[in-house]
Design a protein around this motif. Structure first.
Motif, mmCIF file in Angstrom:
data_model
loop_
_atom_site.group_PDB
_atom_site.id
_atom_site.type_symbol
_atom_site.label_atom_id
_atom_site.label_comp_id
_atom_site.label_asym_id
_atom_site.label_seq_id
_atom_site.Cartn_x
_atom_site.Cartn_y
_atom_site.Cartn_z
ATOM 1 N N SER A 102 11.400 -9.649 -12.037
ATOM 2 C CA SER A 102 10.807 -10.865 -11.196
ATOM 3 C C SER A 102 10.210 -10.213 -9.782
ATOM 4 O O SER A 102 9.856 -10.828 -9.114
ATOM 5 C CB SER A 102 11.908 -11.701 -10.495
ATOM 6 N N ILE A 103 9.928 -8.773 -10.024
ATOM 7 C CA ILE A 103 9.025 -8.050 -8.995
ATOM 8 C C ILE A 103 7.851 -7.249 -9.567
ATOM 9 O O ILE A 103 8.115 -6.716 -10.546
ATOM 10 C CB ILE A 103 10.039 -7.126 -7.936
ATOM 11 N N VAL A 104 6.804 -7.041 -8.799
ATOM 12 C CA VAL A 104 5.550 -6.658 -9.529
ATOM 13 C C VAL A 104 5.305 -5.548 -8.344
ATOM 14 O O VAL A 104 5.443 -5.708 -7.155
ATOM 15 C CB VAL A 104 4.426 -7.498 -9.554
ATOM 16 N N GLU A 105 4.753 -4.540 -8.853
ATOM 17 C CA GLU A 105 4.240 -3.241 -7.925
ATOM 18 C C GLU A 105 2.712 -3.478 -8.151
ATOM 19 O O GLU A 105 2.111 -3.627 -9.087
ATOM 20 C CB GLU A 105 4.473 -1.780 -8.299
ATOM 21 N N PHE A 106 2.116 -3.542 -6.896
ATOM 22 C CA PHE A 106 0.712 -3.425 -6.930
ATOM 23 C C PHE A 106 0.360 -2.296 -6.070
ATOM 24 O O PHE A 106 0.375 -1.910 -4.751
ATOM 25 C CB PHE A 106 0.431 -4.683 -5.687
ATOM 26 N N PRO A 107 0.000 -1.158 -6.885
ATOM 27 C CA PRO A 107 -0.338 0.174 -6.343
ATOM 28 C C PRO A 107 -1.709 0.221 -5.624
ATOM 29 O O PRO A 107 -2.573 -0.622 -5.800
ATOM 30 C CB PRO A 107 -0.133 1.110 -7.566
ATOM 31 N N PHE A 108 -1.779 1.683 -4.917
ATOM 32 C CA PHE A 108 -2.934 1.798 -4.180
ATOM 33 C C PHE A 108 -4.225 2.226 -5.235
ATOM 34 O O PHE A 108 -3.839 2.564 -6.131
ATOM 35 C CB PHE A 108 -2.740 2.855 -3.309
ATOM 36 N N ALA A 109 -5.322 2.033 -4.605
ATOM 37 C CA ALA A 109 -6.484 2.623 -5.691
ATOM 38 C C ALA A 109 -6.675 4.035 -5.566
ATOM 39 O O ALA A 109 -6.353 4.552 -4.521
ATOM 40 C CB ALA A 109 -7.886 1.808 -5.137
ATOM 41 N N THR A 163 -8.092 6.066 -2.561
ATOM 42 C CA THR A 163 -9.371 5.251 -2.022
ATOM 43 C C THR A 163 -8.715 4.004 -1.510
ATOM 44 O O THR A 163 -9.923 3.452 -1.767
ATOM 45 C CB THR A 163 -10.510 5.636 -2.989
ATOM 46 N N SER A 164 -7.670 3.741 -1.363
ATOM 47 C CA SER A 164 -7.557 2.298 -1.344
ATOM 48 C C SER A 164 -7.727 1.639 0.281
ATOM 49 O O SER A 164 -7.923 0.781 0.814
ATOM 50 C CB SER A 164 -5.931 2.078 -1.347
ATOM 51 N N GLY A 165 -7.984 3.157 1.077
ATOM 52 C CA GLY A 165 -8.303 2.758 2.755
ATOM 53 C C GLY A 165 -7.421 3.296 3.580
ATOM 54 O O GLY A 165 -6.857 4.618 3.368
ATOM 55 N N GLY A 166 -6.886 2.698 4.738
ATOM 56 C CA GLY A 166 -6.040 3.293 5.572
ATOM 57 C C GLY A 166 -6.711 4.533 6.174
ATOM 58 O O GLY A 166 -7.783 4.787 6.353
ATOM 59 N N PRO A 167 -5.877 5.765 6.354
ATOM 60 C CA PRO A 167 -6.353 7.140 6.718
ATOM 61 C C PRO A 167 -7.478 7.571 6.087
ATOM 62 O O PRO A 167 -8.346 8.352 6.397
ATOM 63 C CB PRO A 167 -5.229 8.026 6.813
ATOM 64 N N MET A 168 -7.423 7.309 4.690
ATOM 65 C CA MET A 168 -8.572 7.721 4.006
ATOM 66 C C MET A 168 -9.863 7.141 4.332
ATOM 67 O O MET A 168 -10.993 7.928 4.040
ATOM 68 C CB MET A 168 -8.132 7.894 2.385
ATOM 69 N N LEU A 169 -9.678 5.996 4.629
ATOM 70 C CA LEU A 169 -11.061 5.298 5.028
ATOM 71 C C LEU A 169 -11.517 6.137 6.348
ATOM 72 O O LEU A 169 -12.887 6.124 6.453
ATOM 73 C CB LEU A 169 -10.565 3.740 5.354
ATOM 74 N N LYS A 212 -12.200 -2.022 -12.530
ATOM 75 C CA LYS A 212 -12.568 -2.232 -13.882
ATOM 76 C C LYS A 212 -11.439 -2.215 -14.797
ATOM 77 O O LYS A 212 -11.280 -2.386 -15.865
ATOM 78 C CB LYS A 212 -13.429 -0.819 -14.400
ATOM 79 N N ARG A 213 -10.055 -1.558 -13.953
ATOM 80 C CA ARG A 213 -8.815 -1.601 -14.733
ATOM 81 C C ARG A 213 -8.006 -2.484 -14.479
ATOM 82 O O ARG A 213 -7.261 -3.064 -15.430
ATOM 83 C CB ARG A 213 -8.200 -0.283 -14.278
ATOM 84 N N GLY A 214 -8.203 -3.397 -13.382
ATOM 85 C CA GLY A 214 -7.478 -4.618 -13.035
ATOM 86 C C GLY A 214 -7.531 -4.748 -11.579
ATOM 87 O O GLY A 214 -8.527 -4.449 -10.900
ATOM 88 N N ASP A 215 -6.824 -5.781 -11.144
ATOM 89 C CA ASP A 215 -6.607 -6.097 -9.560
ATOM 90 C C ASP A 215 -6.549 -5.073 -8.800
ATOM 91 O O ASP A 215 -5.746 -4.105 -9.364
ATOM 92 C CB ASP A 215 -5.572 -7.271 -9.391
ATOM 93 N N SER A 216 -7.289 -5.031 -7.838
ATOM 94 C CA SER A 216 -7.009 -3.711 -6.883
ATOM 95 C C SER A 216 -6.961 -4.010 -5.406
ATOM 96 O O SER A 216 -7.178 -5.113 -5.023
ATOM 97 C CB SER A 216 -8.254 -2.817 -7.161
ATOM 98 N N ILE A 217 -6.664 -3.034 -4.472
ATOM 99 C CA ILE A 217 -6.254 -3.182 -3.169
ATOM 100 C C ILE A 217 -7.160 -2.512 -2.114
ATOM 101 O O ILE A 217 -7.658 -1.291 -2.441
ATOM 102 C CB ILE A 217 -4.795 -2.868 -2.983
ATOM 103 N N PHE A 218 -7.783 -2.835 -1.113
ATOM 104 C CA PHE A 218 -8.127 -2.435 -0.161
ATOM 105 C C PHE A 218 -7.450 -2.723 1.133
ATOM 106 O O PHE A 218 -6.804 -3.779 1.490
ATOM 107 C CB PHE A 218 -9.441 -2.864 0.331
ATOM 108 N N TYR A 219 -7.216 -1.683 2.033
ATOM 109 C CA TYR A 219 -6.179 -2.063 3.107
ATOM 110 C C TYR A 219 -6.737 -1.162 4.396
ATOM 111 O O TYR A 219 -7.426 -0.057 4.274
ATOM 112 C CB TYR A 219 -4.560 -1.626 2.837
ATOM 113 N N PHE A 220 -6.357 -1.573 5.506
ATOM 114 C CA PHE A 220 -6.614 -0.750 6.940
ATOM 115 C C PHE A 220 -5.737 -1.387 7.996
ATOM 116 O O PHE A 220 -4.988 -2.339 7.495
ATOM 117 C CB PHE A 220 -8.039 -0.943 7.130
ATOM 118 N N HIS A 221 -5.841 -0.810 8.933
ATOM 119 C CA HIS A 221 -5.206 -1.181 10.083
ATOM 120 C C HIS A 221 -5.813 -1.690 11.220
ATOM 121 O O HIS A 221 -6.812 -1.068 11.512
ATOM 122 C CB HIS A 221 -4.204 -0.140 10.488
#
Length: 305
Positions: A202-209, A219-225, A242-251
């Motif tokens: 019942s829980i899914v992991e959405f990993p970073f890019a 390369t999901s963002g954050g400090p690497m951005l 191209k592999r699946g749903d993906s994440i972009f993040y920042f503060h």
């Protein structure tokens, strides 16, 4: 959970201030043991978060994006009205811990608190955020992305439907697991670990890019951005989509134009790149994906289980 040809980008925002980072508060090497000690001794201005958060909200409106905001729960009381303004603009609220303290040691990956303490603190944070949002909180991101497999099991027991903390790359591993078989798209983690499981739960992991160039560059963002730039982050997310749903993040504090107080241990150059330059990179990435389907993580998980 297999990738499809119609993959979505989830834009996620971490709501924390300058003193929440591990060099200042909440880690084994921080200048303060935690935010309570910080607040009990700090006599100067502390709020460098409100102004850039409102700019982030305006930016998301410009791109017509509903995002997932991972909120440190103590922000609700320390910054009156800020989280409510995020809710009022239709964004999803998720949990980024009670005070942003590390839950596992950055060096050893051993727990810094018991599983019971983790559940007590996280349930308290969940309740604070549910009260201000008026909705169930189903998402979690570990402070500083330091995540242990035991934490996933606790999150599932507490009613969370997803976590988004795991970063697979060739530079570092912030988890207590090998991450064998983990890619950049959503998956069901094994019980007691973070490797993919063949069993649905019942829980899914959405990993970073990451950007696979032979070596995997985060390369999901954050400090690497801030440190790698917008083009590398864009290419990494593009590859991951191209592999699946993906994440972009920042503060929001990534785009702050103010100088933060000179406090903190071991990371003297952490904020050397931020402000208008980083805002320009955020706009570049969002512009590149303006025709891409976007969704909150809550929407993605409800569609996948």
């Amino acid at each position: 959970m297999s990738p499809t040809s119609n993959n979505s980008l989830a834009v996620t925002i971490d709501i924390e201030d300058w003193y929440h980072i591990p060099s200042v508060c909440g880690s084994p090497f921080s200048a303060y043991k935690g935010v309570e000690e910080f607040y009990n001794t700090w006599t100067e201005r502390y709020d460098y978060l409100t102004e850039p958060t409102h700019r982030v909200l305006n930016l998301l409106n410009q791109f017509n994006i509903r995002a997932t905001f991972f909120v440190v729960a103590d922000v609700v009381n320390r910054y009156p009205g800020l989280v409510k303004s995020i809710v009022e603009q239709g964004h999803e609220i998720a949990c980024h811990g009670l005070t942003h303290a590390c839950k596992i040691d950055p060096a050893t990956k051993q727990p810094l608190l018991s599983q019971e303490q983790f559940e007590i603190q996280t349930l308290h944070a969940k309740q604070i955020l549910e009260k201000v949002s008026g909705d169930k909180i189903i998402g979690y991101r570990a402070p500083n992305a330091l995540i242990g497999g035991w934490m996933i099991d606790s999150l599932e027991r507490m009613g969370f439907r997803y976590d988004s903390s795991v970063s697979v790359n060739s530079l570092y591993n912030k988890t207590d697991s090998s991450l064998s078989g983990v890619s950049s798209y959503p998956y069901y983690p094994s019980h007691g670990g973070l490797e993919p499981s063949t069993l649905q739960r019942s829980i899914v992991e959405f990993p970073f890019a990451y950007y696979n160039l032979g070596a995997k560059i985060p390369t999901s963002g954050g400090p690497m951005l801030r440190f790698l730039g917008g083009r590398v982050v864009y290419q990494g997310i593009k590859q991951c989509l191209k592999r699946g749903d993906s994440i972009f993040y920042f503060h929001p504090i990534d785009i702050s134009t103010e100088s933060f107080p000179d406090v903190g241990n071991k990371r003297p150059f952490y904020w050397i790149v931020k402000g208008k330059l980083v805002e320009k990179r955020v706009r570049y990435i969002l512009g590149k994906f303006k025709d891409r389907q976007t969704a909150t993580l809550g929407e993605l998980v409800k569609n996948s289980i």
